[in-house]
Scaffold this motif. Sequence first.
Motif, PDB file in Angstrom:
ATOM      1  N   UNK A 136      93.411   9.316  59.497  1.00 30.98           N
ATOM      2  CA  UNK A 136      93.554   9.495  58.042  1.00 30.98           C
ATOM      3  C   UNK A 136      93.352  10.956  57.661  1.00 30.98           C
ATOM      4  N   UNK A 137      92.430  11.641  58.328  1.00 36.29           N
ATOM      5  CA  UNK A 137      92.217  13.066  58.055  1.00 36.29           C
ATOM      6  C   UNK A 137      93.442  13.882  58.465  1.00 36.29           C
ATOM      7  N   UNK A 138      94.077  13.495  59.562  1.00 35.28           N
ATOM      8  CA  UNK A 138      95.296  14.176  59.978  1.00 35.28           C
ATOM      9  C   UNK A 138      96.422  13.948  58.973  1.00 35.28           C
ATOM     10  N   UNK A 139      96.443  12.759  58.367  1.00 32.77           N
ATOM     11  CA  UNK A 139      97.436  12.494  57.321  1.00 32.77           C
ATOM     12  C   UNK A 139      97.193  13.379  56.106  1.00 32.77           C
ATOM     13  N   UNK A 140      95.935  13.655  55.835  1.00 36.88           N
ATOM     14  CA  UNK A 140      95.597  14.548  54.731  1.00 36.88           C
ATOM     15  C   UNK A 140      96.072  15.968  55.031  1.00 36.88           C
ATOM     16  N   UNK A 141      95.909  16.385  56.279  1.00 39.49           N
ATOM     17  CA  UNK A 141      96.425  17.700  56.682  1.00 39.49           C
ATOM     18  C   UNK A 141      97.947  17.723  56.561  1.00 39.49           C
ATOM     19  N   UNK A 173      92.172   4.786  55.768  1.00 45.26           N
ATOM     20  CA  UNK A 173      90.781   4.665  55.348  1.00 45.26           C
ATOM     21  C   UNK A 173      90.435   3.206  55.077  1.00 45.26           C
ATOM     22  N   UNK A 174      91.372   2.488  54.461  1.00 52.21           N
ATOM     23  CA  UNK A 174      91.173   1.068  54.216  1.00 52.21           C
ATOM     24  C   UNK A 174      91.026   0.307  55.528  1.00 52.21           C
ATOM     25  N   UNK A 232      99.651  11.048  51.383  1.00 56.87           N
ATOM     26  CA  UNK A 232      98.388  10.577  50.814  1.00 56.87           C
ATOM     27  C   UNK A 232      98.284   9.058  50.847  1.00 56.87           C
ATOM     28  N   UNK A 233      99.416   8.366  50.781  1.00 54.13           N
ATOM     29  CA  UNK A 233      99.416   6.910  50.896  1.00 54.13           C
ATOM     30  C   UNK A 233      98.862   6.487  52.259  1.00 54.13           C
ATOM     31  N   UNK A 234      99.303   7.141  53.319  1.00 51.98           N
ATOM     32  CA  UNK A 234      98.852   6.790  54.661  1.00 51.98           C
ATOM     33  C   UNK A 234      97.395   7.194  54.883  1.00 51.98           C
ATOM     34  N   UNK A 272     102.544  12.337  59.301  1.00 47.52           N
ATOM     35  CA  UNK A 272     101.621  11.323  58.793  1.00 47.52           C
ATOM     36  C   UNK A 272     102.041   9.930  59.243  1.00 47.52           C
ATOM     37  N   UNK A 273     103.336   9.666  59.230  1.00 46.48           N
ATOM     38  CA  UNK A 273     103.829   8.353  59.642  1.00 46.48           C
ATOM     39  C   UNK A 273     103.579   8.114  61.137  1.00 46.48           C
ATOM     40  N   UNK A 274     103.842   9.119  61.947  1.00 44.65           N
ATOM     41  CA  UNK A 274     103.644   8.973  63.389  1.00 44.65           C
ATOM     42  C   UNK A 274     102.169   8.780  63.715  1.00 44.65           C
TER      43      UNK A 274
END
Length: 280
Positions: free
Chosen positions: A16-21, A114-115, A107-109, A31-33
């Motif tokens: 999730x932190x990588x998705x934020x980056x 996180x969920x 941000x969705x991912x 983010x999808x990968x």
Amino acid sequence: MAEALPLLILLPFTASLLCLVARFLRRLRLAQIVSALSTAAVLLILALLRPAVGVREVLTYAMGGWAEPLGIALYLDGLAWTSSVMGGVVALCALLFSFGEKRYQSDFYFFFLMLLAGMEGVILTGDLFNMFVFIEIVSISSYLLIAYTLEPKNLWASLRYLLLSSLSIAVFLLGLFLVYRATGTFSLRLVRDGLGSAAAASASAAALGLAAAALTVGVGLKAAFVPLHTWLPDAHAAAPHPVSALLSGVMIKISFLATWRIISAFSATGIQGVFRWLGP
């Protein structure tokens, strides 16, 4: 094998932190990968752990090497393994579906993972306070995902869920206070073992019964028990399709698991009677 248990929480959390980056880098594909690979990795770890988890066998891992009650322990039994696999499969399918919709940004991912991390924490934790922390992670992520499209119906459903959930978590905190005052620990295992000992005989039975009821109500809103179910139709109808799948397919079932853990630890037969009455 037990050393792999923290990875079931840390993998989606780190991803999730990588998705934020990826959001700041404007790399949606990254983010999808990352989200798909981390979810698949959780399922792979669970598959590797399956031989070590029998019907009555429990894998235990003490975080930092600190035993309870000072440390935090993670437990994986057959029921927790089944719940984790169910959550991982539904999450992976929901993620793949979201890729096809092409409506979601990085941000969705972030919130989706996180969920997932929060739900894994609720499944694995053997500590009531950490259950509270993971429930809050699940709650905050749920609010934001339900309201993700920022349409009026989504915002209203999210706000309604937020208000009811805030009330329920306050009741859960009351239960935590009563448990710690009566037993001196938040560990579900130690609470279960201590209730039958001479040391716990002096604890107020009424206080422990009230604590079990408060904890059950606190988790009950997530499980949408009657009459705590009023938020569910609007929230699930308004949430994006992948989120609705995760909420209805996983989060509610995991809340049932948390409720079962609490009732079993406190031997709350009275609450079981209430559920038998509500069930029909």
